[in-house]
Scaffold this motif. Structure first.
Motif, PDB file in Angstrom:
ATOM      1  N   THR A 163      -5.364  -0.328  -6.613  1.00  0.00           N
ATOM      2  CA  THR A 163      -5.009   1.018  -6.149  1.00  0.00           C
ATOM      3  C   THR A 163      -6.197   1.960  -6.118  1.00  0.00           C
ATOM      4  OG1 THR A 163      -4.431   1.633  -8.425  1.00  0.00           O
ATOM      5  CG2 THR A 163      -2.659   0.819  -7.018  1.00  0.00           C
ATOM      6  N   ARG A 164      -7.413   1.454  -6.356  1.00  0.00           N
ATOM      7  CA  ARG A 164      -8.582   2.328  -6.470  1.00  0.00           C
ATOM      8  C   ARG A 164      -8.688   3.324  -5.332  1.00  0.00           C
ATOM      9  NH1 ARG A 164     -12.807  -1.338  -3.972  1.00  0.00           N
ATOM     10  NH2 ARG A 164     -11.693  -3.230  -3.486  1.00  0.00           N
ATOM     11  N   ASP A 165      -8.967   2.874  -4.108  1.00  0.00           N
ATOM     12  CA  ASP A 165      -9.092   3.829  -3.018  1.00  0.00           C
ATOM     13  C   ASP A 165      -8.399   3.329  -1.754  1.00  0.00           C
ATOM     14  OD1 ASP A 165     -10.748   1.787  -2.396  1.00  0.00           O
ATOM     15  OD2 ASP A 165     -12.556   2.993  -2.070  1.00  0.00           O
ATOM     16  N   GLU A 166      -7.456   2.440  -1.941  1.00  0.00           N
ATOM     17  CA  GLU A 166      -6.796   1.872  -0.770  1.00  0.00           C
ATOM     18  C   GLU A 166      -5.939   2.903  -0.042  1.00  0.00           C
ATOM     19  OE1 GLU A 166      -7.600  -0.995   0.132  1.00  0.00           O
ATOM     20  OE2 GLU A 166      -8.455  -1.870  -1.647  1.00  0.00           O
ATOM     21  N   HIS A 167      -5.588   4.006  -0.714  1.00  0.00           N
ATOM     22  CA  HIS A 167      -4.638   4.934  -0.118  1.00  0.00           C
ATOM     23  C   HIS A 167      -5.283   6.274   0.221  1.00  0.00           C
ATOM     24  CE1 HIS A 167      -1.926   1.905  -1.703  1.00  0.00           C
ATOM     25  NE2 HIS A 167      -2.379   2.140  -2.907  1.00  0.00           N
ATOM     26  N   GLN A 168      -6.587   6.368   0.078  1.00  0.00           N
ATOM     27  CA  GLN A 168      -7.238   7.640   0.316  1.00  0.00           C
ATOM     28  C   GLN A 168      -7.647   7.829   1.772  1.00  0.00           C
ATOM     29  OE1 GLN A 168     -10.506   7.969  -2.416  1.00  0.00           O
ATOM     30  NE2 GLN A 168      -9.211   7.737  -4.227  1.00  0.00           N
ATOM     31  N   GLY A 169      -7.555   6.769   2.594  1.00  0.00           N
ATOM     32  CA  GLY A 169      -7.938   6.882   3.987  1.00  0.00           C
ATOM     33  C   GLY A 169      -9.442   6.762   4.168  1.00  0.00           C
ATOM     34  N   PHE A 170      -9.848   6.813   5.427  1.00  0.00           N
ATOM     35  CA  PHE A 170     -11.260   6.629   5.767  1.00  0.00           C
ATOM     36  C   PHE A 170     -12.032   7.936   5.650  1.00  0.00           C
ATOM     37  CE2 PHE A 170     -14.622   6.799   8.991  1.00  0.00           C
ATOM     38  CZ  PHE A 170     -15.415   5.750   8.548  1.00  0.00           C
ATOM     39  N   GLN A 171     -13.236   7.849   5.055  1.00  0.00           N
ATOM     40  CA  GLN A 171     -14.155   8.977   4.975  1.00  0.00           C
ATOM     41  C   GLN A 171     -15.527   8.494   5.431  1.00  0.00           C
ATOM     42  OE1 GLN A 171     -13.960  10.169   0.878  1.00  0.00           O
ATOM     43  NE2 GLN A 171     -11.843  10.902   1.021  1.00  0.00           N
ATOM     44  N   LEU A 172     -16.277   9.390   6.105  1.00  0.00           N
ATOM     45  CA  LEU A 172     -17.580   9.006   6.646  1.00  0.00           C
ATOM     46  C   LEU A 172     -18.521   8.510   5.566  1.00  0.00           C
ATOM     47  CD1 LEU A 172     -18.300  11.746   9.352  1.00  0.00           C
ATOM     48  CD2 LEU A 172     -17.810   9.327   9.728  1.00  0.00           C
ATOM     49  N   THR A 230       0.825  -1.210   0.000  1.00  0.00           N
ATOM     50  CA  THR A 230       0.000   0.000   0.000  1.00  0.00           C
ATOM     51  C   THR A 230       0.858   1.259   0.000  1.00  0.00           C
ATOM     52  OG1 THR A 230      -0.154   0.117   2.430  1.00  0.00           O
ATOM     53  CG2 THR A 230      -1.840  -1.179   1.280  1.00  0.00           C
ATOM     54  N   GLN A 231       2.126   1.135   0.382  1.00  0.00           N
ATOM     55  CA  GLN A 231       3.064   2.255   0.334  1.00  0.00           C
ATOM     56  C   GLN A 231       3.874   2.251  -0.968  1.00  0.00           C
ATOM     57  OE1 GLN A 231       3.088   4.567   3.023  1.00  0.00           O
ATOM     58  NE2 GLN A 231       1.267   3.319   3.422  1.00  0.00           N
ATOM     59  N   HIS A 232       3.456   1.406  -1.921  1.00  0.00           N
ATOM     60  CA  HIS A 232       4.109   1.299  -3.234  1.00  0.00           C
ATOM     61  C   HIS A 232       5.569   0.866  -3.115  1.00  0.00           C
ATOM     62  CE1 HIS A 232       0.530   3.204  -4.854  1.00  0.00           C
ATOM     63  NE2 HIS A 232       0.705   4.232  -4.035  1.00  0.00           N
ATOM     64  N   LYS A 233       5.862   0.008  -2.146  1.00  0.00           N
ATOM     65  CA  LYS A 233       7.209  -0.516  -1.968  1.00  0.00           C
ATOM     66  C   LYS A 233       7.210  -1.985  -2.367  1.00  0.00           C
ATOM     67  CE  LYS A 233       8.256   2.729   1.780  1.00  0.00           C
ATOM     68  NZ  LYS A 233       8.664   2.883   3.207  1.00  0.00           N
ATOM     69  N   ARG A 234       7.077  -2.216  -3.661  1.00  0.00           N
ATOM     70  CA  ARG A 234       6.884  -3.571  -4.151  1.00  0.00           C
ATOM     71  C   ARG A 234       8.108  -4.455  -3.907  1.00  0.00           C
ATOM     72  NH1 ARG A 234       3.737  -6.560  -7.516  1.00  0.00           N
ATOM     73  NH2 ARG A 234       4.793  -8.223  -8.647  1.00  0.00           N
TER      74      ARG A 234
END
Length: 478
Positions: free
Chosen positions: A237-246, A211-215
């Motif tokens: 990579t769709r929304d795994e890195h956008q964090g939580f939103q209500l 998830t940190q793009h450190k393949r």
């Protein structure tokens, strides 16, 4: 599932060839992480042998009255609730490994403060610090272990989290029968110190690295842990890195596991397990067992054995079956224990208010003392039942059911729920026994256990043998 769907939902860290990884370092890494739960088990169990010792101490040593003793047992859960929130924040920002390393500090400092305590406030401060570490460890360790384990052993390794907790409790009980409270606190510094040394040699989880793009680092970690040189699928990579939103709470893949995770944690504590473990010696004194310390040790041994048994069958029997069986056993055992107190409540000193900490010598001689076997049997039955399912599985499922992009927040809220419920149950248990009398308090927990069985049967999905990606796809309806 059609072939197109199979390709679309490839396991996040599953082998493309379908072979089972053979690496053994994953077990060493899981053990290193599980020393965190071992440390918080020791912190939980510490109060049971320490409270009687602290109540007997004479000045200038700190001495606990009944109210302070109640806080000494319960305040660790307040610290753990705060630690759950902090752990959820650290999980996504500092990573799984660093979060585990950081939680060793409040463990060591907290027990050091208790060791050097000159008054009650230092004792409570030390307990609060160890509670903070408990909250972080109880959140991060299951996530770390679930993300380094492959599906065939994830149930086994995930159940070892609870196994280490109950082993830590057992160590506190056994050592507490030999050591006085200061030296017992010194012993509490050893497991987190060992964890610090071992975790320094362990890698970050491959899932977090991806998830940190450190393949490349993730591939090296996989080879270290699993001994595999195959290629592995990167996470979507769709929304795994956008964090939580209500707004994400409207998504079935988020709100369904959210409800399940929070409910599992609430039902685990409403079974009364933490109250039983915190006040184990006092409860057995109430049941007229003069050697209550030995009874507590026996209870802990049973818990360790049955938690180990659950870990061995977890990946074959499945989570839902064990939860259901565990709940049914707890219903019968808490009902029986309540019946014991109901049958033995008579006597000249019987009143509607029960002093949990009253010396055993002031209790009236009960003509029904022959029913002591019922108290021992039902409590052992309860501990065995809890250890089979409702002990390890809520923590295991918490680490399995949440998608990556909400895992930090979601697991933090679950742990917060667990420890807040633990605080309420632990702090108010003695008061509940006064108001409802002991039999009423245990029959109330029996009612909650009935609801937990129904919840397990109708609401909890089976995750046995599934990859974390497949579990997420189940909640999303894919």
């Amino acid at each position: 599932m059609v072939p197109e769907d199979q390709e679309e939902s490839q396991p996040l860290l599953g082998p493309s060839g379908g072979s089972v990884p053979r690496g053994r370092r994953v077990f060493l890494a899981a053990f290193a992480a599980a020393l965190g739960p071992f440390s918080f088990g020791f912190a939980l169990g510490y109060s049971s042998p320490a409270i009687p010792s602290l109540q007997r101490d004479a000045p200038p040593a700190p001495r606990l009255d009944d109210d302070a003793a109640s806080w000494f047992g319960a305040i660790v859960t307040l610290g753990a609730a705060a630690g759950g929130v902090l752990g959820g924040w650290l999980l996504d920002r500092a990573g799984r490994k660093l979060s585990l390393l950081l939680c060793t500090m409040p463990f060591v400092v907290g027990f050091a403060v208790i060791t050097a305590a000159q008054d009650v406030w230092m004792l409570l401060g030390g307990r609060l610090l160890t509670g903070l570490a408990c909250g972080i460890a109880s959140l991060v360790a299951p996530v770390y272990i679930s993300e380094i384990a492959y599906p065939a052993v994830r149930g086994l390794l995930g159940s070892c989290v609870q196994l280490m907790v109950v082993t830590g409790i057992l160590l506190a009980y056994v050592a507490g029968s030999i050591l006085e409270w200061r030296w017992l606190a010194v012993l509490g510094c050893v497991p987190p110190s060992l964890m610090l040394l071992l975790m320094c040699c362990m890698p970050e989880t491959p899932r977090f690295l991806l998830t940190q793009h450190k393949r490349q680092e993730a591939m090296a970690t996989l080879q270290f842990l699993w001994g595999s040189e195959q290629d592995w699928e990167e996470p979507p990579t769709r929304d795994e890195h956008q964090g939580f939103q209500l707004a994400q709470l409207r998504q079935p893949g988020v709100y369904k596991p959210f409800i399940i995770g929070i409910s599992l944690m609430a039902f685990q504590q409403l079974s009364g397990i933490n109250a039983v473990m915190f006040y184990a010696e006092t409860i057995f004194e109430k049941a007229k067992f003069k050697n209550s310390s030995l009874a507590s040790i026996i209870m802990s041994i049973i818990q360790v054995l049955f938690t180990a048994a659950a870990a061995l069958v977890m990946d074959r029997a499945g989570r839902r079956l064990l939860l259901t069986l565990s709940g049914v056993i707890m219903v019968f055992s808490t009902t029986a224990f309540g019946a014991y107190f109901k049958l033995t409540q008579g006597g000249p000193n019987n009143s509607s208010h029960v002093d949990l900490f009253m010396p055993i010598s002031t209790q009236a001689v009960d003509p029904s003392a022959g029913l002591a076997w019922l108290a021992v049997g039902s409590m052992c039955f309860f501990i065995a039942g809890f250890a089979l399912g409702w002990g390890p599985i809520p923590w295991l499922l918490m680490s399995e059911i949440f998608p990556l992009h909400v895992k930090g927040v979601a697991t933090g809220i679950c742990v917060l729920t667990n420890w807040l419920m633990a605080f309420l149950v632990t702090k108010e248990f003695s008061h509940l026994m006064e108001v409802l009398r002991p039999y009423g308090a245990f029959w109330l927990t029996s009612t909650f256990c009935i609801f937990s069985v129904l919840f397990a049967v109708f609401c909890v999905p089976e995750t046995k043998g599934k990859t974390l990606e497949q579990i997420t796809a189940h909640f999303e309806g894919r």
